[in-house]
Design a protein around this motif. Structure first.
Motif, PDB file in Angstrom:
ATOM      1  N   THR A  14      -5.457 -49.154  52.404  1.00 30.41           N
ATOM      2  CA  THR A  14      -4.177 -49.141  53.121  1.00 30.41           C
ATOM      3  C   THR A  14      -3.644 -50.543  53.411  1.00 30.41           C
ATOM      4  O   THR A  14      -2.451 -50.813  53.220  1.00 30.41           O
ATOM      5  CB  THR A  14      -4.297 -48.338  54.426  1.00 30.41           C
ATOM      6  OG1 THR A  14      -5.390 -48.852  55.205  1.00 30.41           O
ATOM      7  CG2 THR A  14      -4.556 -46.874  54.131  1.00 30.41           C
ATOM      8  N   ALA A  60       5.351 -49.713  55.641  1.00 31.12           N
ATOM      9  CA  ALA A  60       4.036 -49.667  55.000  1.00 31.12           C
ATOM     10  C   ALA A  60       3.010 -50.445  55.818  1.00 31.12           C
ATOM     11  O   ALA A  60       1.864 -50.006  55.989  1.00 31.12           O
ATOM     12  CB  ALA A  60       4.132 -50.224  53.581  1.00 31.12           C
ATOM     13  N   LEU A  89       2.178 -48.430  58.793  1.00 27.50           N
ATOM     14  CA  LEU A  89       1.291 -47.348  58.377  1.00 27.50           C
ATOM     15  C   LEU A  89      -0.153 -47.850  58.327  1.00 27.50           C
ATOM     16  O   LEU A  89      -1.080 -47.184  58.810  1.00 27.50           O
ATOM     17  CB  LEU A  89       1.736 -46.823  57.007  1.00 27.50           C
ATOM     18  CG  LEU A  89       1.120 -45.535  56.450  1.00 27.50           C
ATOM     19  CD1 LEU A  89       2.028 -44.946  55.372  1.00 27.50           C
ATOM     20  CD2 LEU A  89      -0.249 -45.772  55.850  1.00 27.50           C
ATOM     21  N   ALA A  90      -0.354 -49.035  57.743  1.00 26.17           N
ATOM     22  CA  ALA A  90      -1.700 -49.612  57.654  1.00 26.17           C
ATOM     23  C   ALA A  90      -2.283 -49.850  59.045  1.00 26.17           C
ATOM     24  O   ALA A  90      -3.469 -49.581  59.289  1.00 26.17           O
ATOM     25  CB  ALA A  90      -1.656 -50.920  56.861  1.00 26.17           C
ATOM     26  N   ASP A  96      -1.453 -48.231  61.795  1.00 24.13           N
ATOM     27  CA  ASP A  96      -1.699 -46.908  62.374  1.00 24.13           C
ATOM     28  C   ASP A  96      -3.011 -46.325  61.862  1.00 24.13           C
ATOM     29  O   ASP A  96      -3.807 -45.768  62.630  1.00 24.13           O
ATOM     30  CB  ASP A  96      -0.531 -45.977  62.037  1.00 24.13           C
ATOM     31  CG  ASP A  96      -0.687 -44.600  62.666  1.00 24.13           C
ATOM     32  OD1 ASP A  96      -0.990 -44.522  63.864  1.00 24.13           O
ATOM     33  OD2 ASP A  96      -0.524 -43.587  61.947  1.00 24.13           O
ATOM     34  N   ILE A  97      -3.272 -46.467  60.571  1.00 20.00           N
ATOM     35  CA  ILE A  97      -4.506 -45.919  59.987  1.00 20.00           C
ATOM     36  C   ILE A  97      -5.724 -46.698  60.480  1.00 20.00           C
ATOM     37  O   ILE A  97      -6.790 -46.115  60.733  1.00 20.00           O
ATOM     38  CB  ILE A  97      -4.408 -45.901  58.455  1.00 20.00           C
ATOM     39  CG1 ILE A  97      -3.369 -44.849  58.028  1.00 20.00           C
ATOM     40  CG2 ILE A  97      -5.761 -45.603  57.815  1.00 20.00           C
ATOM     41  CD1 ILE A  97      -3.053 -44.833  56.557  1.00 20.00           C
ATOM     42  N   TYR A 144       7.693 -41.326  54.588  1.00 17.18           N
ATOM     43  CA  TYR A 144       6.602 -42.063  55.232  1.00 17.18           C
ATOM     44  C   TYR A 144       5.325 -41.215  55.239  1.00 17.18           C
ATOM     45  O   TYR A 144       4.232 -41.709  54.915  1.00 17.18           O
ATOM     46  CB  TYR A 144       7.014 -42.419  56.652  1.00 17.18           C
ATOM     47  CG  TYR A 144       5.984 -43.155  57.471  1.00 17.18           C
ATOM     48  CD1 TYR A 144       5.908 -44.540  57.451  1.00 17.18           C
ATOM     49  CD2 TYR A 144       5.088 -42.461  58.295  1.00 17.18           C
ATOM     50  CE1 TYR A 144       4.973 -45.221  58.220  1.00 17.18           C
ATOM     51  CE2 TYR A 144       4.152 -43.126  59.059  1.00 17.18           C
ATOM     52  CZ  TYR A 144       4.101 -44.511  59.017  1.00 17.18           C
ATOM     53  OH  TYR A 144       3.162 -45.181  59.772  1.00 17.18           O
ATOM     54  N   ALA A 145       5.451 -39.948  55.604  1.00 15.50           N
ATOM     55  CA  ALA A 145       4.287 -39.058  55.679  1.00 15.50           C
ATOM     56  C   ALA A 145       3.664 -38.850  54.297  1.00 15.50           C
ATOM     57  O   ALA A 145       2.437 -38.803  54.160  1.00 15.50           O
ATOM     58  CB  ALA A 145       4.694 -37.715  56.281  1.00 15.50           C
ATOM     59  N   ARG A 164       1.716 -41.958  53.417  1.00  9.96           N
ATOM     60  CA  ARG A 164       0.485 -41.978  54.211  1.00  9.96           C
ATOM     61  C   ARG A 164      -0.556 -41.024  53.623  1.00  9.96           C
ATOM     62  O   ARG A 164      -1.726 -41.381  53.470  1.00  9.96           O
ATOM     63  CB  ARG A 164       0.796 -41.589  55.658  1.00  9.96           C
ATOM     64  CG  ARG A 164      -0.411 -41.594  56.568  1.00  9.96           C
ATOM     65  CD  ARG A 164      -0.077 -41.054  57.957  1.00  9.96           C
ATOM     66  NE  ARG A 164      -1.212 -41.179  58.836  1.00  9.96           N
ATOM     67  CZ  ARG A 164      -2.254 -40.357  58.842  1.00  9.96           C
ATOM     68  NH1 ARG A 164      -2.298 -39.336  58.001  1.00  9.96           N
ATOM     69  NH2 ARG A 164      -3.256 -40.560  59.676  1.00  9.96           N
ATOM     70  N   ASP A 165      -0.133 -39.818  53.312  1.00  9.80           N
ATOM     71  CA  ASP A 165      -1.072 -38.829  52.769  1.00  9.80           C
ATOM     72  C   ASP A 165      -1.701 -39.313  51.470  1.00  9.80           C
ATOM     73  O   ASP A 165      -2.886 -39.069  51.209  1.00  9.80           O
ATOM     74  CB  ASP A 165      -0.359 -37.492  52.539  1.00  9.80           C
ATOM     75  CG  ASP A 165      -0.019 -36.775  53.836  1.00  9.80           C
ATOM     76  OD1 ASP A 165      -0.549 -37.173  54.892  1.00  9.80           O
ATOM     77  OD2 ASP A 165       0.796 -35.832  53.802  1.00  9.80           O
ATOM     78  N   TRP A 178      -2.162 -42.483  50.539  1.00 11.39           N
ATOM     79  CA  TRP A 178      -3.043 -43.633  50.732  1.00 11.39           C
ATOM     80  C   TRP A 178      -4.370 -43.275  51.384  1.00 11.39           C
ATOM     81  O   TRP A 178      -5.357 -44.005  51.209  1.00 11.39           O
ATOM     82  CB  TRP A 178      -2.325 -44.704  51.559  1.00 11.39           C
ATOM     83  CG  TRP A 178      -1.345 -45.507  50.726  1.00 11.39           C
ATOM     84  CD1 TRP A 178      -1.055 -45.347  49.406  1.00 11.39           C
ATOM     85  CD2 TRP A 178      -0.522 -46.590  51.172  1.00 11.39           C
ATOM     86  NE1 TRP A 178      -0.103 -46.257  49.005  1.00 11.39           N
ATOM     87  CE2 TRP A 178       0.242 -47.031  50.061  1.00 11.39           C
ATOM     88  CE3 TRP A 178      -0.347 -47.227  52.405  1.00 11.39           C
ATOM     89  CZ2 TRP A 178       1.156 -48.082  50.158  1.00 11.39           C
ATOM     90  CZ3 TRP A 178       0.556 -48.268  52.492  1.00 11.39           C
ATOM     91  CH2 TRP A 178       1.298 -48.689  51.376  1.00 11.39           C
ATOM     92  N   ILE A 179      -4.426 -42.184  52.136  1.00 11.81           N
ATOM     93  CA  ILE A 179      -5.694 -41.807  52.773  1.00 11.81           C
ATOM     94  C   ILE A 179      -6.387 -40.659  52.052  1.00 11.81           C
ATOM     95  O   ILE A 179      -7.455 -40.207  52.469  1.00 11.81           O
ATOM     96  CB  ILE A 179      -5.499 -41.445  54.262  1.00 11.81           C
ATOM     97  CG1 ILE A 179      -4.603 -40.206  54.415  1.00 11.81           C
ATOM     98  CG2 ILE A 179      -4.963 -42.628  55.049  1.00 11.81           C
ATOM     99  CD1 ILE A 179      -4.552 -39.679  55.836  1.00 11.81           C
TER     100      ILE A 179
END
Length: 281
Positions: free
Chosen positions: A24, A153, A156-157, A159-160, A223-224, A227-228, A230-231
Motif C-alpha cells: 500500500t 492514495a 488510503l495507505a 488508513d491501512i 476509493y473503496a 482499497r479493496d 490493494w489489500i
C-alpha cells in the motif's frame, strides 16, 4: 505476557505490517509519481503562494519527506526492519551479497509491482474526480484529478497502516497502543500525505466544490475499489511472486528465489482459505 510471547507477537506483527504496507505505501507512492508528471503541466505549478514559496516547491517538500521516510526505515539504530545483520540466519541465507538498501528496494518493489497490476483502479478514481471537476467548470480537470487521487492514495495507505496497528491491538491487547506505534511508526506515511494535500491545496486554492450526491458516491466507490484491490491477498502475494522474479539478483541462488516464490504462493492460498472459512462461518 511472557518475554517469549512478546517477542513472538512482534515478529508476527512485523511480518504482517511489512507485507501489507509494502504494497500500500509503495503503490501509493507510484500513484504520486504518475501524478507529478501531470501536475508539472499546470500553469500554477511555478506560481508563488503564501510564504514566498511556489506550488512546485510545495510538492518538492513531499519528495523530500519521502526520502526522509526511506532513510528512517533503512538507517535507523532501533526497530531495524531492513538491517540484514539482524535477520535470522535461516532467513538471511536465501539472499546473496546485498546491502540493506538493496533489501529495502526489493521490499518497496512489491508495491510498484502491485501498482502496475491495479493501475486501472487508480485511473478509474482519477476519471471519477476528473468528471466532477469538469462538471464544476474546472479548466485543468485532469491535472487536478491526478493530484487529488494521489493524495487519496496516500491517505488510503495511512488508513491501512492504522488498521494494521489496530489489528495488533486486537490480537495482543496486553501490549499498549503506544508501544505498537513506537515500534512500527516509521512505516506511517501520514506526514507525506499531509504535505501532499497542502501542495494540492496550493495548486487548487479555494477548492470548495459542492459535489452532488452522485459525484460523491462515485468518488467514494472508486476509493473503496482501489482499497479493496490493494489489500486483496492475491495482490499482496502475487506482487511478491512477480517481484522475486524481477529481482532474482538479490537471492543467493535461483533455487532460493523459486523457494521464496513457493512460500509466497502458499501464504496467499492459506490467507485466502482462512478468509473463505470466516466468510462461510
Amino acid at each position: 505476557m511472557t518475554e517469549k510471547e512478546m517477542t513472538q507477537a512482534f515478529v508476527f506483527a512485523s511480518s504482517m505490517i511489512k507485507t501489507i504496507v509494502g504494497v500500500t505505501n509503495n503503490a501509493a507512492w507510484m500513484a504520486c509519481l504518475d501524478a507529478i508528471d501531470k501536475i508539472r503541466q499546470h500553469p500554477r505549478y511555478h506560481a508563488s503562494v503564501k510564504g514566498g514559496t511556489t506550488v512546485g516547491r510545495s510538492y518538492k517538500r513531499v519528495f523530500d519527506a519521502l526520502k526522509a521516510y526511506e532513510r528512517r526505515l533503512i538507517f535507523t539504530d532501533e526497530n531495524r526492519f531492513f538491517h540484514l545483520a539482524d535477520m535470522d540466519p535461516k532467513a538471511r541465507k536465501i539472499f546473496g551479497n546485498i546491502t540493506d538498501r538493496d533489501y529495502y528496494d526489493f521490499w518497496a518493489a512489491f508495491g510498484f509491482t502491485a501498482y502496475e497490476s491495479t493501475r486501472p483502479f487508480f485511473t478509474s478514481l482519477v476519471n471519477k474526480l476528473r468528471l466532477a471537476y469538469q462538471a464544476h467548470g474546472e479548466q485543468h480537470a485532469e491535472i487536478l484529478a491526478y493530484s487529488n487521487a494521489a493524495g487519496m492514495a496516500l491517505d488510503l495507505a495511512v488508513d491501512i497502516f492504522n488498521q494494521s496497528i489496530e489489528r495488533c491491538m486486537q490480537e495482543w491487547p496486553q501490549v499498549p497502543e503506544r508501544l505498537w506505534r513506537r515500534t512500527f511508526g516509521a512505516f506511517s506515511l501520514s506526514h507525506v500525505a499531509d504535505l501532499w494535500m497542502a501542495a494540492h491545496n496550493n495548486l487548487d486554492p479555494g477548492n470548495e466544490y459542492r459535489l452532488s450526491d452522485a459525484e460523491n458516491h462515485n468518488i467514494i466507490l472508486g476509493y473503496a475499489q482501489l482499497r479493496d484491490m490493494w489489500i486483496d491477498e492475491k495482490t499482496l502475494f502475487d506482487s511478491r511472486i512477480k517481484t522475486a522474479e524481477d529481482f532474482a539478483e538479490v537471492f543467493r541462488t535461483n533455487g532460493e528465489m523459486k523457494k521464496a516464490q513457493r512460500q509466497f504462493a502458499e501464504m496467499r492460498d492459506m490467507v485466502a482459505a482462512e478468509r473463505e472459512e470466516v466468510r462461510h462461518g
